[in-house]
Design a protein around this motif. Structure first.
Motif, PDB file in Angstrom:
ATOM      1  N   GLU A  18       2.809  16.891   5.256  1.00 18.53           N
ATOM      2  CA  GLU A  18       3.156  16.193   4.012  1.00 18.53           C
ATOM      3  C   GLU A  18       4.455  15.407   4.176  1.00 18.53           C
ATOM      4  OE1 GLU A  18       3.915  16.941  -0.760  1.00 18.53           O
ATOM      5  OE2 GLU A  18       3.439  18.665   0.514  1.00 18.53           O
ATOM      6  N   ARG A  77       4.934  11.433   3.592  1.00 17.65           N
ATOM      7  CA  ARG A  77       5.950  10.932   2.661  1.00 17.65           C
ATOM      8  C   ARG A  77       7.013  10.110   3.392  1.00 17.65           C
ATOM      9  NH1 ARG A  77       5.546  12.410  -2.374  1.00 17.65           N
ATOM     10  NH2 ARG A  77       4.120  14.086  -2.954  1.00 17.65           N
ATOM     11  N   LYS A  83       7.956   6.157   2.745  1.00 20.69           N
ATOM     12  CA  LYS A  83       9.312   5.668   2.472  1.00 20.69           C
ATOM     13  C   LYS A  83       9.700   4.569   3.454  1.00 20.69           C
ATOM     14  CE  LYS A  83      11.223   9.825   0.420  1.00 20.69           C
ATOM     15  NZ  LYS A  83      12.032  11.009   0.628  1.00 20.69           N
ATOM     16  N   ALA A 115       6.870   2.979  -8.574  1.00 24.05           N
ATOM     17  CA  ALA A 115       7.097   4.312  -8.007  1.00 24.05           C
ATOM     18  C   ALA A 115       6.069   5.333  -8.516  1.00 24.05           C
ATOM     19  CB  ALA A 115       8.510   4.788  -8.315  1.00 24.05           C
ATOM     20  N   GLU A 116       5.751   5.265  -9.785  1.00 24.87           N
ATOM     21  CA  GLU A 116       4.801   6.231 -10.358  1.00 24.87           C
ATOM     22  C   GLU A 116       3.399   6.033  -9.763  1.00 24.87           C
ATOM     23  OE1 GLU A 116       3.036   7.069 -14.746  1.00 24.87           O
ATOM     24  OE2 GLU A 116       5.224   6.838 -14.609  1.00 24.87           O
ATOM     25  N   GLN A 117       2.986   4.795  -9.656  1.00 19.82           N
ATOM     26  CA  GLN A 117       1.668   4.500  -9.080  1.00 19.82           C
ATOM     27  C   GLN A 117       1.641   4.863  -7.590  1.00 19.82           C
ATOM     28  OE1 GLN A 117       0.516   0.397  -9.402  1.00 19.82           O
ATOM     29  NE2 GLN A 117      -1.623   0.821  -8.907  1.00 19.82           N
ATOM     30  N   ARG A 118       2.747   4.597  -6.893  1.00 17.52           N
ATOM     31  CA  ARG A 118       2.840   4.937  -5.469  1.00 17.52           C
ATOM     32  C   ARG A 118       2.712   6.447  -5.271  1.00 17.52           C
ATOM     33  NH1 ARG A 118       6.691   1.829  -4.450  1.00 17.52           N
ATOM     34  NH2 ARG A 118       8.404   3.188  -5.023  1.00 17.52           N
ATOM     35  N   GLU A 119       3.374   7.231  -6.106  1.00 19.51           N
ATOM     36  CA  GLU A 119       3.294   8.695  -6.014  1.00 19.51           C
ATOM     37  C   GLU A 119       1.866   9.162  -6.273  1.00 19.51           C
ATOM     38  OE1 GLU A 119       4.232  12.660  -5.399  1.00 19.51           O
ATOM     39  OE2 GLU A 119       5.309  10.851  -4.809  1.00 19.51           O
ATOM     40  N   ARG A 120       1.203   8.548  -7.234  1.00 28.44           N
ATOM     41  CA  ARG A 120      -0.192   8.893  -7.525  1.00 28.44           C
ATOM     42  C   ARG A 120      -1.069   8.637  -6.299  1.00 28.44           C
ATOM     43  NH1 ARG A 120      -3.998   5.493  -9.507  1.00 28.44           N
ATOM     44  NH2 ARG A 120      -5.882   6.502 -10.193  1.00 28.44           N
ATOM     45  N   TYR A 121      -0.907   7.475  -5.668  1.00 30.66           N
ATOM     46  CA  TYR A 121      -1.681   7.146  -4.469  1.00 30.66           C
ATOM     47  C   TYR A 121      -1.367   8.109  -3.326  1.00 30.66           C
ATOM     48  CZ  TYR A 121      -3.245   2.612  -6.361  1.00 30.66           C
ATOM     49  OH  TYR A 121      -3.830   1.624  -7.104  1.00 30.66           O
ATOM     50  N   LEU A 122      -0.090   8.454  -3.182  1.00 34.27           N
ATOM     51  CA  LEU A 122       0.297   9.412  -2.138  1.00 34.27           C
ATOM     52  C   LEU A 122      -0.388  10.751  -2.344  1.00 34.27           C
ATOM     53  CD1 LEU A 122       4.117   9.004  -1.413  1.00 34.27           C
ATOM     54  CD2 LEU A 122       2.247   8.988   0.228  1.00 34.27           C
ATOM     55  N   LEU A 123      -0.450  11.206  -3.585  1.00 33.40           N
ATOM     56  CA  LEU A 123      -1.122  12.479  -3.880  1.00 33.40           C
ATOM     57  C   LEU A 123      -2.616  12.394  -3.553  1.00 33.40           C
ATOM     58  CD1 LEU A 123       0.669  13.511  -7.199  1.00 33.40           C
ATOM     59  CD2 LEU A 123       0.974  14.491  -4.908  1.00 33.40           C
TER      60      LEU A 123
END
Length: 192
Positions: free
Chosen positions: A96, A100, A104, A173-181
């Motif tokens: 993970e 991540r 970045k 950032a919020e959409q990027r975190e969603r895609y990462l998950l």
């Protein structure tokens, strides 16, 4: 005899000054190459670093020598990061962190990647510097696969492709975190 006793101190002070200059030059070169690409002027880098342009040529020989060192240092940071994960007690956590970390760097190093791809002579330097990265990532994936946490068909080279579509805007950032998950869930094994 007194001069002999002062020589080591003087040499040590010169060495410390040279190390400080090197650090300032590298920081200025990274920033300038990121903003201006390989066409960044040595005079500008020297000014940004607060040193004479002759100091740059003395330490690095040429702009290409400085640029190659910036590229090598960039990949050394990645290599050191991967090495720090190798002994992690939690193999999934290590994978993970790789994902991540890659995400970045993808955002942070956009100018760096553009610069490399626009100048074919940098591609060879980059590929030499990257040689140890995929095997280090694969070793982390292998550990997680051995514990059944990561799908058995995942390979180190897959991660770049999986992350290529991440939104890179600061306001995303919020959409990027969603895609990462979604990516992280997708690389887990069915049993995890």
């Amino acid at each position: 005899m007194t001069d002999d006793l002062k020589s080591p101190k003087k040499h040590s002070a010169q060495r410390a000054d040279a190390q400080q200059n090197h650090g300032r030059i590298m920081a200025a070169a990274k920033a300038r190459f990121a903003s201006d690409g390989p066409s960044a002027a040595m005079d500008t880098i020297a000014r940004d670093a607060g040193v004479a342009v002759g100091t740059l040529y003395h330490h690095f020989g040429s702009k290409e020598g400085l640029l190659n060192l910036v590229i090598q240092e960039h990949f050394q940071v990645v290599t050191d990061f991967l090495a720090s994960l190798q002994d992690s007690a939690d193999p999934w956590w290590a994978v993970e962190q790789v994902v991540r970390g890659m995400a970045k760097r993808q955002i942070k190093d956009r100018a760096f990647k553009t610069m490399i791809h626009q100048h074919s002579n940098l591609i060879e330097t980059t590929s030499q510097a990257k040689r140890g990265i995929d095997p280090a990532i694969q070793a982390l994936i292998d550990r997680a696969q051995a514990t059944g946490l990561v799908r058995p068909d995942l390979r180190a080279g897959d991660l770049s492709a999986l992350l290529a579509g991440l939104p890179i805007g600061e306001d995303q950032a919020e959409q990027r975190e969603r895609y990462l998950l979604i990516v992280l869930q997708g690389i887990k094994s069915e049993n995890a």
